[in-house]
Design an enzyme around this catalytic site. Sequence first.
Site, mmCIF file in Angstrom:
data_model
loop_
_atom_site.group_PDB
_atom_site.id
_atom_site.type_symbol
_atom_site.label_atom_id
_atom_site.label_comp_id
_atom_site.label_asym_id
_atom_site.label_seq_id
_atom_site.Cartn_x
_atom_site.Cartn_y
_atom_site.Cartn_z
ATOM 1 C CG HIS A 1 10.539 -24.383 11.920
ATOM 2 N ND1 HIS A 1 10.627 -24.240 13.287
ATOM 3 C CD2 HIS A 1 11.738 -24.903 11.524
ATOM 4 C CE1 HIS A 1 11.823 -24.659 13.708
ATOM 5 N NE2 HIS A 1 12.513 -25.055 12.653
ATOM 6 C CG ASP B 1 -0.311 0.238 2.523
ATOM 7 O OD1 ASP B 1 0.943 0.300 2.567
ATOM 8 O OD2 ASP B 1 -1.027 0.388 3.524
ATOM 9 C CG HIS B 2 -0.690 4.791 1.571
ATOM 10 N ND1 HIS B 2 -1.741 3.897 1.677
ATOM 11 C CD2 HIS B 2 -0.646 5.468 2.750
ATOM 12 C CE1 HIS B 2 -2.319 4.054 2.857
ATOM 13 N NE2 HIS B 2 -1.668 4.987 3.524
ATOM 14 N NE ARG C 1 10.329 -30.830 14.690
ATOM 15 C CZ ARG C 1 11.568 -30.512 14.317
ATOM 16 N NH1 ARG C 1 12.206 -31.294 13.466
ATOM 17 N NH2 ARG C 1 12.162 -29.432 14.784
ATOM 18 C CG HIS C 2 9.095 -28.248 10.502
ATOM 19 N ND1 HIS C 2 8.708 -27.739 11.726
ATOM 20 C CD2 HIS C 2 10.418 -28.505 10.601
ATOM 21 C CE1 HIS C 2 9.757 -27.677 12.526
ATOM 22 N NE2 HIS C 2 10.813 -28.143 11.870
ATOM 23 C CB CYS D 1 1.038 -2.285 4.818
ATOM 24 S SG CYS D 1 0.901 -3.325 6.278
ATOM 25 C CB THR E 1 2.198 -2.049 11.101
ATOM 26 O OG1 THR E 1 1.027 -2.565 10.446
ATOM 27 C CG2 THR E 1 1.888 -0.698 11.730
HETATM 28 C C1 RB5 Z 1 -1.807 2.947 6.375
HETATM 29 O O1 RB5 Z 1 -1.846 4.170 7.006
HETATM 30 C C2 RB5 Z 1 -1.537 1.848 7.378
HETATM 31 O O2 RB5 Z 1 -2.643 1.647 8.165
HETATM 32 C C3 RB5 Z 1 -1.158 0.580 6.659
HETATM 33 O O3 RB5 Z 1 -0.021 0.799 5.884
HETATM 34 C C4 RB5 Z 1 -0.808 -0.613 7.528
HETATM 35 O O4 RB5 Z 1 0.135 -0.278 8.498
HETATM 36 C C5 RB5 Z 1 -1.944 -1.339 8.090
HETATM 37 O O5 RB5 Z 1 -1.792 -2.343 8.789
#
Ligand code: RB5
Length: 145
Positions: A98, A8-9, A132-133, A65, A67
Amino acid sequence: MILFIASDHGGFMLKNKLNDYLRRKSYDCTDMGCDSTESCDYPDYAEKLCRQILKMPDSKGILLCGTGIGMSIAANRFPGIRAALCHNSLEARLTRQHNDSNILVLGARITGDELALDILDTFLSTSFEGGRHKRRVEMLDNLTV
Ligand code: RB5
């Protein structure tokens, strides 16, 4: 190895850096968007990339993204997708060994560029251990609500 990358952005800038790096290393990597830092919705890009990975089971994906969490949640809704949000190379190595993870997820607002490249290298160069995995990974595909 055939690769697909999407973000995403929030992950756009790091996606471009990783994509350039992969091209320099002669990987076959297709960029599935997004195409700018303009705000967009990560589930759209997770869906696009996951459907492609499921069509080509030997391929691998990279999702980014802000996070990494939103992309992970979205990608793991698709049966057959094993997306791993990694913050270091140890997680990248172990999730390949694994979990036979087929998608690496990175948080561009969390993980620095150099570390991201190191994680990516480890993810791509580590094989699934099987044994096993394998049984446990097969169990994942049988989990239904
Ligand atoms: C976008 O602002 C943010 O929410 C997205 O990139 C991501 O971190 C969502 O989990």
